[in-house]
Scaffold this active site. Structure first.
Site, PDB file in Angstrom:
ATOM      1  N   LYS A 196      12.261   8.655  12.463  1.00  0.00           N
ATOM      2  CA  LYS A 196      12.830   9.553  11.445  1.00  0.00           C
ATOM      3  C   LYS A 196      12.131  10.901  11.369  1.00  0.00           C
ATOM      4  O   LYS A 196      12.642  11.832  10.751  1.00  0.00           O
ATOM      5  CB  LYS A 196      12.870   8.877  10.083  1.00  0.00           C
ATOM      6  CG  LYS A 196      11.538   8.586   9.451  1.00  0.00           C
ATOM      7  CD  LYS A 196      11.824   7.877   8.129  1.00  0.00           C
ATOM      8  CE  LYS A 196      10.573   7.383   7.469  1.00  0.00           C
ATOM      9  NZ  LYS A 196      10.912   6.650   6.246  1.00  0.00           N
ATOM     10  N   TYR A 222      -4.775  -1.174  -4.365  1.00  0.00           N
ATOM     11  CA  TYR A 222      -3.444  -0.598  -4.147  1.00  0.00           C
ATOM     12  C   TYR A 222      -2.806  -0.234  -5.492  1.00  0.00           C
ATOM     13  O   TYR A 222      -2.919  -0.976  -6.465  1.00  0.00           O
ATOM     14  CB  TYR A 222      -2.517  -1.570  -3.404  1.00  0.00           C
ATOM     15  CG  TYR A 222      -2.921  -1.866  -1.966  1.00  0.00           C
ATOM     16  CD1 TYR A 222      -3.920  -1.138  -1.318  1.00  0.00           C
ATOM     17  CD2 TYR A 222      -2.291  -2.865  -1.252  1.00  0.00           C
ATOM     18  CE1 TYR A 222      -4.279  -1.416   0.000  1.00  0.00           C
ATOM     19  CE2 TYR A 222      -2.632  -3.147   0.070  1.00  0.00           C
ATOM     20  CZ  TYR A 222      -3.631  -2.420   0.681  1.00  0.00           C
ATOM     21  OH  TYR A 222      -3.974  -2.700   1.983  1.00  0.00           O
ATOM     22  N   TRP A 241       0.838  -1.215   0.000  1.00  0.00           N
ATOM     23  CA  TRP A 241       0.000   0.000   0.000  1.00  0.00           C
ATOM     24  C   TRP A 241       0.870   1.262   0.000  1.00  0.00           C
ATOM     25  O   TRP A 241       1.837   1.340   0.770  1.00  0.00           O
ATOM     26  CB  TRP A 241      -0.875  -0.016   1.258  1.00  0.00           C
ATOM     27  CG  TRP A 241      -1.767   1.161   1.472  1.00  0.00           C
ATOM     28  CD1 TRP A 241      -2.767   1.591   0.665  1.00  0.00           C
ATOM     29  CD2 TRP A 241      -1.766   2.036   2.620  1.00  0.00           C
ATOM     30  NE1 TRP A 241      -3.393   2.683   1.240  1.00  0.00           N
ATOM     31  CE2 TRP A 241      -2.807   2.975   2.433  1.00  0.00           C
ATOM     32  CE3 TRP A 241      -1.004   2.111   3.792  1.00  0.00           C
ATOM     33  CZ2 TRP A 241      -3.092   3.980   3.368  1.00  0.00           C
ATOM     34  CZ3 TRP A 241      -1.282   3.095   4.718  1.00  0.00           C
ATOM     35  CH2 TRP A 241      -2.317   4.018   4.504  1.00  0.00           C
ATOM     36  N   PRO A 265       2.360  -1.461  11.642  1.00  0.00           N
ATOM     37  CA  PRO A 265       2.970  -1.692  12.965  1.00  0.00           C
ATOM     38  C   PRO A 265       3.991  -0.605  13.320  1.00  0.00           C
ATOM     39  O   PRO A 265       4.322  -0.436  14.490  1.00  0.00           O
ATOM     40  CB  PRO A 265       3.646  -3.066  12.821  1.00  0.00           C
ATOM     41  CG  PRO A 265       3.898  -3.207  11.350  1.00  0.00           C
ATOM     42  CD  PRO A 265       2.756  -2.505  10.670  1.00  0.00           C
ATOM     43  N   GLY A 290       5.406  -2.058   5.646  1.00  0.00           N
ATOM     44  CA  GLY A 290       5.657  -1.567   4.301  1.00  0.00           C
ATOM     45  C   GLY A 290       7.135  -1.227   4.229  1.00  0.00           C
ATOM     46  O   GLY A 290       7.790  -1.041   5.266  1.00  0.00           O
ATOM     47  N   ARG A 295       7.572   9.057   3.443  1.00  0.00           N
ATOM     48  CA  ARG A 295       6.136   9.129   3.136  1.00  0.00           C
ATOM     49  C   ARG A 295       5.583  10.515   3.461  1.00  0.00           C
ATOM     50  O   ARG A 295       4.793  11.064   2.701  1.00  0.00           O
ATOM     51  CB  ARG A 295       5.391   8.037   3.912  1.00  0.00           C
ATOM     52  CG  ARG A 295       3.940   7.908   3.510  1.00  0.00           C
ATOM     53  CD  ARG A 295       3.259   6.706   4.168  1.00  0.00           C
ATOM     54  NE  ARG A 295       3.765   5.423   3.669  1.00  0.00           N
ATOM     55  CZ  ARG A 295       3.307   4.245   4.052  1.00  0.00           C
ATOM     56  NH1 ARG A 295       2.325   4.169   4.926  1.00  0.00           N
ATOM     57  NH2 ARG A 295       3.815   3.128   3.548  1.00  0.00           N
ATOM     58  N   GLN A 328      15.449  -1.071   4.705  1.00  0.00           N
ATOM     59  CA  GLN A 328      14.444  -1.003   5.781  1.00  0.00           C
ATOM     60  C   GLN A 328      14.026  -2.419   6.181  1.00  0.00           C
ATOM     61  O   GLN A 328      13.826  -2.708   7.373  1.00  0.00           O
ATOM     62  CB  GLN A 328      13.217  -0.210   5.316  1.00  0.00           C
ATOM     63  CG  GLN A 328      13.532   1.262   5.044  1.00  0.00           C
ATOM     64  CD  GLN A 328      12.345   2.016   4.434  1.00  0.00           C
ATOM     65  OE1 GLN A 328      11.381   1.402   3.962  1.00  0.00           O
ATOM     66  NE2 GLN A 328      12.426   3.328   4.428  1.00  0.00           N
ATOM     67  N   ALA A 340       3.388   2.562  12.560  1.00  0.00           N
ATOM     68  CA  ALA A 340       2.616   3.803  12.441  1.00  0.00           C
ATOM     69  C   ALA A 340       3.066   4.588  11.196  1.00  0.00           C
ATOM     70  O   ALA A 340       3.340   5.790  11.250  1.00  0.00           O
ATOM     71  CB  ALA A 340       2.719   4.651  13.709  1.00  0.00           C
TER      72      ALA A 340
HETATM   73  P1  NDP Z   1       4.351   0.534   8.351  1.00  0.00           P
HETATM   74  O1  NDP Z   1       3.804   1.067   9.623  1.00  0.00           O
HETATM   75  O2  NDP Z   1       5.321  -0.608   8.422  1.00  0.00           O
HETATM   76  O3  NDP Z   1       5.012   1.756   7.538  1.00  0.00           O
HETATM   77  C1  NDP Z   1       5.791   1.469   6.416  1.00  0.00           C
HETATM   78  C2  NDP Z   1       6.589   2.660   5.981  1.00  0.00           C
HETATM   79  O4  NDP Z   1       7.462   3.101   7.025  1.00  0.00           O
HETATM   80  C3  NDP Z   1       7.522   2.283   4.840  1.00  0.00           C
HETATM   81  O5  NDP Z   1       6.860   2.293   3.604  1.00  0.00           O
HETATM   82  C4  NDP Z   1       8.606   3.317   4.977  1.00  0.00           C
HETATM   83  O6  NDP Z   1       8.093   4.550   4.454  1.00  0.00           O
HETATM   84  C5  NDP Z   1       8.730   3.450   6.486  1.00  0.00           C
HETATM   85  N1  NDP Z   1       9.727   2.508   7.046  1.00  0.00           N
HETATM   86  C6  NDP Z   1       9.611   1.163   7.229  1.00  0.00           C
HETATM   87  N2  NDP Z   1      10.709   0.660   7.804  1.00  0.00           N
HETATM   88  C7  NDP Z   1      11.551   1.692   8.004  1.00  0.00           C
HETATM   89  C8  NDP Z   1      12.838   1.797   8.571  1.00  0.00           C
HETATM   90  N3  NDP Z   1      13.466   0.742   9.066  1.00  0.00           N
HETATM   91  N4  NDP Z   1      13.411   3.031   8.618  1.00  0.00           N
HETATM   92  C9  NDP Z   1      12.775   4.124   8.140  1.00  0.00           C
HETATM   93  N5  NDP Z   1      11.542   4.089   7.583  1.00  0.00           N
HETATM   94  C10 NDP Z   1      10.932   2.871   7.512  1.00  0.00           C
HETATM   95  O7  NDP Z   1       3.180  -0.022   7.467  1.00  0.00           O
HETATM   96  P2  NDP Z   1       2.161   0.586   6.360  1.00  0.00           P
HETATM   97  O8  NDP Z   1       1.305   1.617   6.972  1.00  0.00           O
HETATM   98  O9  NDP Z   1       2.915   0.921   5.126  1.00  0.00           O
HETATM   99  O10 NDP Z   1       1.270  -0.689   6.094  1.00  0.00           O
HETATM  100  C11 NDP Z   1       1.903  -1.933   5.777  1.00  0.00           C
HETATM  101  C12 NDP Z   1       1.018  -2.775   4.911  1.00  0.00           C
HETATM  102  O11 NDP Z   1      -0.208  -3.070   5.585  1.00  0.00           O
HETATM  103  C13 NDP Z   1       0.558  -2.092   3.618  1.00  0.00           C
HETATM  104  O12 NDP Z   1       1.535  -2.149   2.618  1.00  0.00           O
HETATM  105  C14 NDP Z   1      -0.664  -2.904   3.277  1.00  0.00           C
HETATM  106  O13 NDP Z   1      -0.288  -4.121   2.667  1.00  0.00           O
HETATM  107  C15 NDP Z   1      -1.271  -3.174   4.650  1.00  0.00           C
HETATM  108  N6  NDP Z   1      -2.314  -2.183   4.993  1.00  0.00           N
HETATM  109  C16 NDP Z   1      -3.604  -2.642   5.057  1.00  0.00           C
HETATM  110  C17 NDP Z   1      -4.639  -1.780   5.324  1.00  0.00           C
HETATM  111  C18 NDP Z   1      -6.033  -2.313   5.363  1.00  0.00           C
HETATM  112  O14 NDP Z   1      -6.997  -1.529   5.351  1.00  0.00           O
HETATM  113  N7  NDP Z   1      -6.211  -3.625   5.405  1.00  0.00           N
HETATM  114  C19 NDP Z   1      -4.419  -0.341   5.559  1.00  0.00           C
HETATM  115  C20 NDP Z   1      -3.021   0.033   5.557  1.00  0.00           C
HETATM  116  C21 NDP Z   1      -2.021  -0.866   5.271  1.00  0.00           C
HETATM  117  P3  NDP Z   1       8.949   5.663   3.678  1.00  0.00           P
HETATM  118  O15 NDP Z   1      10.323   5.138   3.468  1.00  0.00           O
HETATM  119  O16 NDP Z   1       8.204   5.916   2.434  1.00  0.00           O
HETATM  120  O17 NDP Z   1       8.898   6.842   4.604  1.00  0.00           O
END
Ligand code: NDP
Length: 318
Positions: A218, A54, A21, A209, A286, A230, A292, A211
């Site tokens: 960061k 997505y 997503w 997980p 994600g 993001r 990451q 947020a």
């Molecule tokens: P997270 O809370 O894991 O956030 C992910 C984002 O955090 C990444 O895309 C990246 O963003 C940043 N990140 C992750 N790891 C690191 C790191 N080690 N250091 C720095 N930045 C990091 O989860 P999401 O909110 O993205 O959701 C995960 C998945 O859950 C989605 O892809 C989807 O499949 C599912 N989902 C389902 C929903 C539903 O309604 N069922 C709704 C929302 C999500 P960046 O680098 O871009 O800043």
């Protein structure tokens, strides 16, 4: 990697799952998305999440994820998709009617380039469709082998209970997965959803997980979001902004201190905290970059003892 049973089903999923997503098919370049999936697979992640909506247009993320997973044996990974949210302007282009579910599953299979998905989720509860119609449509898709297991995402507890009761009464395949949000800032599932699902043998695959990146540390109080994150990306920043409050950022600063004392990073602490509950089958992250994923999967080796959990509770209540 470590693996857990998905609820009381026999299928085992990696403690860390990877979703698509707001990343794959949206703002992350295809090559980078494929590199992330490869990194995840190489580290033992066997659980990949997607949805029909997505991506920049319906099924776009599925096309990227399908291409990324194509090199690997189909039986070696768990692939999911969902339906509910609108994919067009037509009156039947949304919801959980038999018509919409069947046509979307067909399109998802084509976009992913697979014969079946492992888990199909009802992306939200649909008050405009009789629940029995939805449950029977899912049951038929399972019987046809187009989906292997089914679940729901963010259904109200009383609707989960009704679905479970109906499946039992009608002798239909049972739900095995629940996909709600769960992180240090949003714990609503602890009161009703988890106990209900535990009793019904349904595992939690929890999204956001970290947020949406706020629990990586960061984003800093009073500072601009780092380039490429993001929160700095116009197309998607509105989703993460809900977590970027001064209160949360102050908690993040203190949580970083806890992580440092343990010799781990904040994302590892946040994921280990989610995985402390046996009801959680996978923490669904994600990732926009392979590094990451490398950092995050190390959380599966972190055990948090009572004193650390108490310290975290105190910070979250502050
Ligand atoms: P997270 O809370 O894991 O956030 C992910 C984002 O955090 C990444 O895309 C990246 O963003 C940043 N990140 C992750 N790891 C690191 C790191 N080690 N250091 C720095 N930045 C990091 O989860 P999401 O909110 O993205 O959701 C995960 C998945 O859950 C989605 O892809 C989807 O499949 C599912 N989902 C389902 C929903 C539903 O309604 N069922 C709704 C929302 C999500 P960046 O680098 O871009 O800043």
């Amino acid at each position: 990697m470590k693996y857990r049973r998905l609820g009381k089903s026999g299928v085992k999923v990696s403690e860390i799952a990877l979703g698509s997503w707001l990343t794959y098919g949206t703002v992350t370049e295809k090559e980078q998305a494929i590199a992330c999936v490869k990194q995840a697979y190489d580290l033992g992640i066997n659980h990949f999440d997607c949805a029909n909506v997505y991506g920049s247009v319906p099924h776009a993320a599925e096309e990227v994820l399908g291409e990324a997973l194509a090199p690997y044996p189909r039986e070696s990974y768990i692939l999911t998709t969902k339906a509910f949210w609108p994919v067009g302007d037509g009156v039947n282009d949304r919801g959980l009617s038999r018509k919409h579910i069947v046509s979307e599953v067909e399109k998802s299979l084509r976009a992913l380039g697979v014969d079946y998905v492992d888990i199909f989720y009802c992306h939200r509860y649909d008050p405009e469709t009789d629940l029995e119609e939805t449950l029977r449509a899912i049951d038929d898709l399972i019987t046809q082998g187009k989906i292997l297991y089914a679940g729901f995402s963010e259904w109200p507890a009383h609707k989960i209970a009704e679905g479970v009761r109906l499946q039992k009464e009608l002798g239909l395949h049972k739900f095995v997965a629940s996909q709600p949000v769960y992180n240090m800032f949003n714990r609503y599932i602890e009161s009703a959803v988890i106990p209900l699902c535990d009793e019904a043998g349904i595992g939690q695959v929890v999204f956001s997980p970290l947020a949406q990146g706020v629990l990586t540390g960061k984003y800093k109080r009073g500072q601009q979001a780092p380039a490429g994150s993001r929160a700095a990306t116009d197309q998607v920043k509105k989703f993460v902004e809900r977590y970027l409050t001064d209160e949360n950022l102050a908690r993040v600063e203190r949580l970083e201190g806890v992580a440092k004392e343990l010799g781990i990073t904040l994302p590892q602490l946040a994921l280990a905290w989610v995985l402390r509950l046996p009801s959680i089958s996978s923490a669904l992250i994600g990732a926009s970059r392979p590094e990451q994923i490398v950092e995050n999967v190390k959380a599966v080796d972190v055990e948090l003892d009572e004193s650390v959990l108490e310290k975290i509770e105190e910070i979250l209540k502050s």
